[in-house]
Every structure is written in C-alpha cells, then in structure tokens.
Scaffold this active site. Structure first.
Site, PDB file in Angstrom:
ATOM      1  N   ASP A 101       0.328  -1.379   0.040  1.00  0.00           N
ATOM      2  CA  ASP A 101       0.231   0.146  -0.304  1.00  0.00           C
ATOM      3  C   ASP A 101       1.033   0.944  -0.084  1.00  0.00           C
ATOM      4  O   ASP A 101       2.040   1.007   0.930  1.00  0.00           O
ATOM      5  CB  ASP A 101      -0.854  -0.670   1.550  1.00  0.00           C
ATOM      6  CG  ASP A 101      -1.927   1.262   1.621  1.00  0.00           C
ATOM      7  OD1 ASP A 101      -1.677   2.170   0.903  1.00  0.00           O
ATOM      8  OD2 ASP A 101      -2.855   0.856   2.778  1.00  0.00           O
ATOM      9  N   ILE A 102       1.323   2.055  -1.320  1.00  0.00           N
ATOM     10  CA  ILE A 102       1.831   2.881  -1.030  1.00  0.00           C
ATOM     11  C   ILE A 102       1.592   4.686  -0.106  1.00  0.00           C
ATOM     12  O   ILE A 102       2.813   4.501  -0.225  1.00  0.00           O
ATOM     13  CB  ILE A 102       1.603   3.580  -2.541  1.00  0.00           C
ATOM     14  CG1 ILE A 102       3.024   4.664  -2.593  1.00  0.00           C
ATOM     15  CG2 ILE A 102       0.512   4.697  -2.728  1.00  0.00           C
ATOM     16  CD1 ILE A 102       3.215   5.262  -4.305  1.00  0.00           C
ATOM     17  N   ASP A 112      -5.513   7.195  -5.359  1.00  0.00           N
ATOM     18  CA  ASP A 112      -5.962   8.573  -5.179  1.00  0.00           C
ATOM     19  C   ASP A 112      -6.940   9.662  -4.117  1.00  0.00           C
ATOM     20  O   ASP A 112      -6.633   9.329  -3.390  1.00  0.00           O
ATOM     21  CB  ASP A 112      -6.959   9.000  -6.988  1.00  0.00           C
ATOM     22  CG  ASP A 112      -7.399  10.925  -6.709  1.00  0.00           C
ATOM     23  OD1 ASP A 112      -5.930  11.307  -5.754  1.00  0.00           O
ATOM     24  OD2 ASP A 112      -7.649  10.953  -7.704  1.00  0.00           O
ATOM     25  N   SER A 137      -2.745   4.992 -14.149  1.00  0.00           N
ATOM     26  CA  SER A 137      -3.631   4.545 -14.869  1.00  0.00           C
ATOM     27  C   SER A 137      -4.283   2.746 -15.291  1.00  0.00           C
ATOM     28  O   SER A 137      -4.802   3.017 -16.075  1.00  0.00           O
ATOM     29  CB  SER A 137      -2.863   5.134 -16.761  1.00  0.00           C
ATOM     30  OG  SER A 137      -3.340   6.157 -16.188  1.00  0.00           O
ATOM     31  N   GLY A 195      -5.700   1.159 -13.087  1.00  0.00           N
ATOM     32  CA  GLY A 195      -6.698   0.929 -12.509  1.00  0.00           C
ATOM     33  C   GLY A 195      -8.313   1.183 -13.702  1.00  0.00           C
ATOM     34  O   GLY A 195      -8.864   0.404 -14.032  1.00  0.00           O
ATOM     35  N   VAL A 196      -8.712   2.315 -12.763  1.00  0.00           N
ATOM     36  CA  VAL A 196     -10.169   2.684 -13.471  1.00  0.00           C
ATOM     37  C   VAL A 196      -9.394   3.166 -15.407  1.00  0.00           C
ATOM     38  O   VAL A 196     -10.454   3.657 -15.890  1.00  0.00           O
ATOM     39  CB  VAL A 196     -10.345   4.442 -12.748  1.00  0.00           C
ATOM     40  CG1 VAL A 196     -11.727   4.506 -13.430  1.00  0.00           C
ATOM     41  CG2 VAL A 196     -10.933   3.481 -10.622  1.00  0.00           C
ATOM     42  N   TYR A 197      -8.614   3.643 -15.263  1.00  0.00           N
ATOM     43  CA  TYR A 197      -8.470   4.241 -16.617  1.00  0.00           C
ATOM     44  C   TYR A 197      -7.448   2.676 -17.793  1.00  0.00           C
ATOM     45  O   TYR A 197      -7.734   3.151 -19.220  1.00  0.00           O
ATOM     46  CB  TYR A 197      -7.769   5.334 -16.057  1.00  0.00           C
ATOM     47  CG  TYR A 197      -7.756   6.310 -16.359  1.00  0.00           C
ATOM     48  CD1 TYR A 197      -8.918   6.970 -15.916  1.00  0.00           C
ATOM     49  CD2 TYR A 197      -6.877   7.488 -15.814  1.00  0.00           C
ATOM     50  CE1 TYR A 197      -9.269   8.111 -15.195  1.00  0.00           C
ATOM     51  CE2 TYR A 197      -7.040   8.805 -15.616  1.00  0.00           C
ATOM     52  CZ  TYR A 197      -8.880   8.854 -14.903  1.00  0.00           C
ATOM     53  OH  TYR A 197      -8.589  10.251 -14.443  1.00  0.00           O
TER      54      TYR A 197
HETATM   55  N1  AR6 Z   1      -1.905   1.499  -2.842  1.00  0.00           N
HETATM   56  C1  AR6 Z   1      -0.524   0.994  -4.336  1.00  0.00           C
HETATM   57  N2  AR6 Z   1      -1.422   1.182  -5.204  1.00  0.00           N
HETATM   58  C2  AR6 Z   1      -3.158   1.244  -4.996  1.00  0.00           C
HETATM   59  C3  AR6 Z   1      -3.654   1.174  -3.610  1.00  0.00           C
HETATM   60  C4  AR6 Z   1      -2.510   2.120  -2.899  1.00  0.00           C
HETATM   61  N3  AR6 Z   1      -3.775   1.860  -1.700  1.00  0.00           N
HETATM   62  N4  AR6 Z   1      -5.012   0.620  -3.964  1.00  0.00           N
HETATM   63  C5  AR6 Z   1      -5.122   1.050  -5.482  1.00  0.00           C
HETATM   64  N5  AR6 Z   1      -3.367   1.107  -5.903  1.00  0.00           N
HETATM   65  P1  AR6 Z   1      -6.202   3.693 -10.045  1.00  0.00           P
HETATM   66  P2  AR6 Z   1      -6.233   4.553 -12.463  1.00  0.00           P
HETATM   67  C6  AR6 Z   1      -3.324   0.170  -7.234  1.00  0.00           C
HETATM   68  O1  AR6 Z   1      -7.839   3.121 -10.431  1.00  0.00           O
HETATM   69  O2  AR6 Z   1      -5.599   3.955 -12.864  1.00  0.00           O
HETATM   70  C7  AR6 Z   1      -9.441   7.918  -8.980  1.00  0.00           C
HETATM   71  O3  AR6 Z   1     -10.799   7.885  -9.212  1.00  0.00           O
HETATM   72  C8  AR6 Z   1      -4.800  -0.204  -8.519  1.00  0.00           C
HETATM   73  O4  AR6 Z   1      -4.696  -1.570  -7.567  1.00  0.00           O
HETATM   74  O5  AR6 Z   1      -5.986   4.443  -8.452  1.00  0.00           O
HETATM   75  O6  AR6 Z   1      -4.996   5.432 -12.825  1.00  0.00           O
HETATM   76  C9  AR6 Z   1      -8.707   9.127  -9.973  1.00  0.00           C
HETATM   77  O7  AR6 Z   1      -8.999   9.881  -8.887  1.00  0.00           O
HETATM   78  C10 AR6 Z   1      -4.185   0.334  -9.630  1.00  0.00           C
HETATM   79  O8  AR6 Z   1      -3.211  -0.922  -9.537  1.00  0.00           O
HETATM   80  O9  AR6 Z   1      -6.443   5.126 -10.891  1.00  0.00           O
HETATM   81  C11 AR6 Z   1      -8.554   8.968 -11.170  1.00  0.00           C
HETATM   82  O10 AR6 Z   1      -9.779   9.729 -11.733  1.00  0.00           O
HETATM   83  C12 AR6 Z   1      -3.077   1.436  -9.330  1.00  0.00           C
HETATM   84  O11 AR6 Z   1      -3.202   2.057  -8.583  1.00  0.00           O
HETATM   85  C13 AR6 Z   1      -9.193   7.628 -11.796  1.00  0.00           C
HETATM   86  O12 AR6 Z   1      -9.175   7.118 -10.452  1.00  0.00           O
HETATM   87  C14 AR6 Z   1      -4.189   2.640 -10.359  1.00  0.00           C
HETATM   88  O13 AR6 Z   1      -5.373   2.252 -10.263  1.00  0.00           O
HETATM   89  C15 AR6 Z   1      -7.576   7.622 -11.761  1.00  0.00           C
HETATM   90  O14 AR6 Z   1      -7.666   6.093 -13.054  1.00  0.00           O
END
Ligand code: AR6
Length: 168
Positions: A10-11, A34, A117, A119-121
């Site tokens: 967890d970052i 985020d 990028s 995850g959600v993206y």
């Molecule tokens: N520590 C490390 N990695 C994590 C954590 C954590 N605590 N939580 C999630 N991840 P995402 P995106 C990973 O969706 O695709 C937001 O709503 C996750 O499993 O967080 O860049 C923003 O506001 C994945 O591998 O980011 C934007 O609207 C990675 O982090 C949008 O999502 C990125 O997933 C950005 O989407």
C-alpha cells in the site's frame, strides 16, 4: 546507481521523499489509489491541490504529504486507455518522466510509484509496467531508491517479469 525495488503493498505507508499519486486532471480526489492517499493524508492535501486549478494529463504537481509518512506527494493524471492509438503511451511516459524530473529538481532521493492508469483508466498492465520501469532505468542515477508499489500479486508478477526482460 540507485536501487530499483518492486514490491507488493500500500503506497500510503511508504516512508520515502515522494510518493506519486495517480490523480485526475481536476486534482479533485477520487477512488483507487487517489482516494486512499487523500483519506490517509487528510484534508490539507486536497486544499493544496485546489490551488493548482487542475493539471493536464501527463504533467505533474507537488504538494505536502499531510499525515502521511512520505515527504511529499507528486500528483500526475494518467491517460485513460482508449485502445492505444490516442497517444496513451506517450502520455503515460510523460507521467513518469515529469514526476521524476520534479523530484530530481527538488533533490529528492527516494520515490514510490503506483501502477498509474492501470485501474479505473484501464491501461494494460504489461505495457504500463514496461513504460514505468523503462523510465525508472533512465532516471536511476538521480535517485537512491525508486520503488514500484504493486497493489496485487498479479501486478507484482507482471512488473517482475517486465523488469527481467528490460534488463536483458
Ligand atoms: N497503494 C498502491 N496501489 C494502489 C492502492 C494503494 N493504496 N490502491 C489502488 N492501487 P487507480 P488510474 C492501485 O484506479 O487507473 C481515481 O478515481 C490499483 O490497483 O487508482 O490511474 C482518480 O481520481 C491500480 O493498480 O488509478 C482518477 O479519476 C493502480 O493503483 C482515476 O481513478 C491505479 O489504479 C485514475 O485511474
């Protein structure tokens, strides 16, 4: 030459000079990493973010880290994956490059990244890992430690494989 570390975790718990946040261009907080970062950091970080009036995809801005153990937060909005022919690759590369530059310009020595990028993206993790690690290899002389924090074992495996391939 700095160490490149790939770990699962967890970052928000990383005690480094800078952690990078996979933000959105409004810098308004959200879900995923985020959301986790803003929840753990507290409201001061969102207040600081608001002063920038947004951040373009691929660019990066820096704030304090609020309650987090890290020294500061670098916020960079990654691209949404739209099939790969809308400049996503260059934009994601810019996220890493501009984050590294911002940290280097402030003489920071340790930095931790999530898989921006992916995850959600919806950016494909294999390609994203190659970009993330490729940029890390270019900047490693400027840092003592570059950490890639993977949230799942699957992502950790992909990063490890991508790193072995890049080093060959
Ligand atoms: N520590 C490390 N990695 C994590 C954590 C954590 N605590 N939580 C999630 N991840 P995402 P995106 C990973 O969706 O695709 C937001 O709503 C996750 O499993 O967080 O860049 C923003 O506001 C994945 O591998 O980011 C934007 O609207 C990675 O982090 C949008 O999502 C990125 O997933 C950005 O989407």
């Amino acid at each position: 030459m700095g160490k490149i570390i790939i770990k699962k975790g967890d970052i928000t718990t990383e005690k480094v000079d800078a952690i990078v946040n996979a933000a959105n261009s409004r810098l308004a907080g959200g879900g995923g990493v985020d959301g986790a970062i803003h929840r753990a950091a507290g409201p001061s970080v969102l207040e600081e973010c608001a002063k920038f009036g947004g951040c373009r995809t691929g660019e990066a801005v820096m704030t304090g880290a609020g309650e987090l153990p890290a020294g500061c937060i670098i916020h960079t909005p990654g691209p949404r994956w739209r099939g790969g022919s809308s400049g996503e690759i260059g934009l994601l590369r810019n996220c890493y490059r501009n984050s590294f530059r911002l940290a280097r310009d402030r003489s920071l020595k340790s930095i931790a990244f999530p898989a921006i990028s992916t995850g959600v993206y919806g950016f494909p993790i294999e390609k994203a890992a190659e970009i993330a690690l490729g940029e890390g290899l270019k900047f490693r002389d400027d840092f003592d430690e570059i950490i890639y924090v993977c949230f799942s074992s699957g992502d950790h495996e992909v990063y490890t494989r991508a790193y072995d391939k890049l080093k060959r």
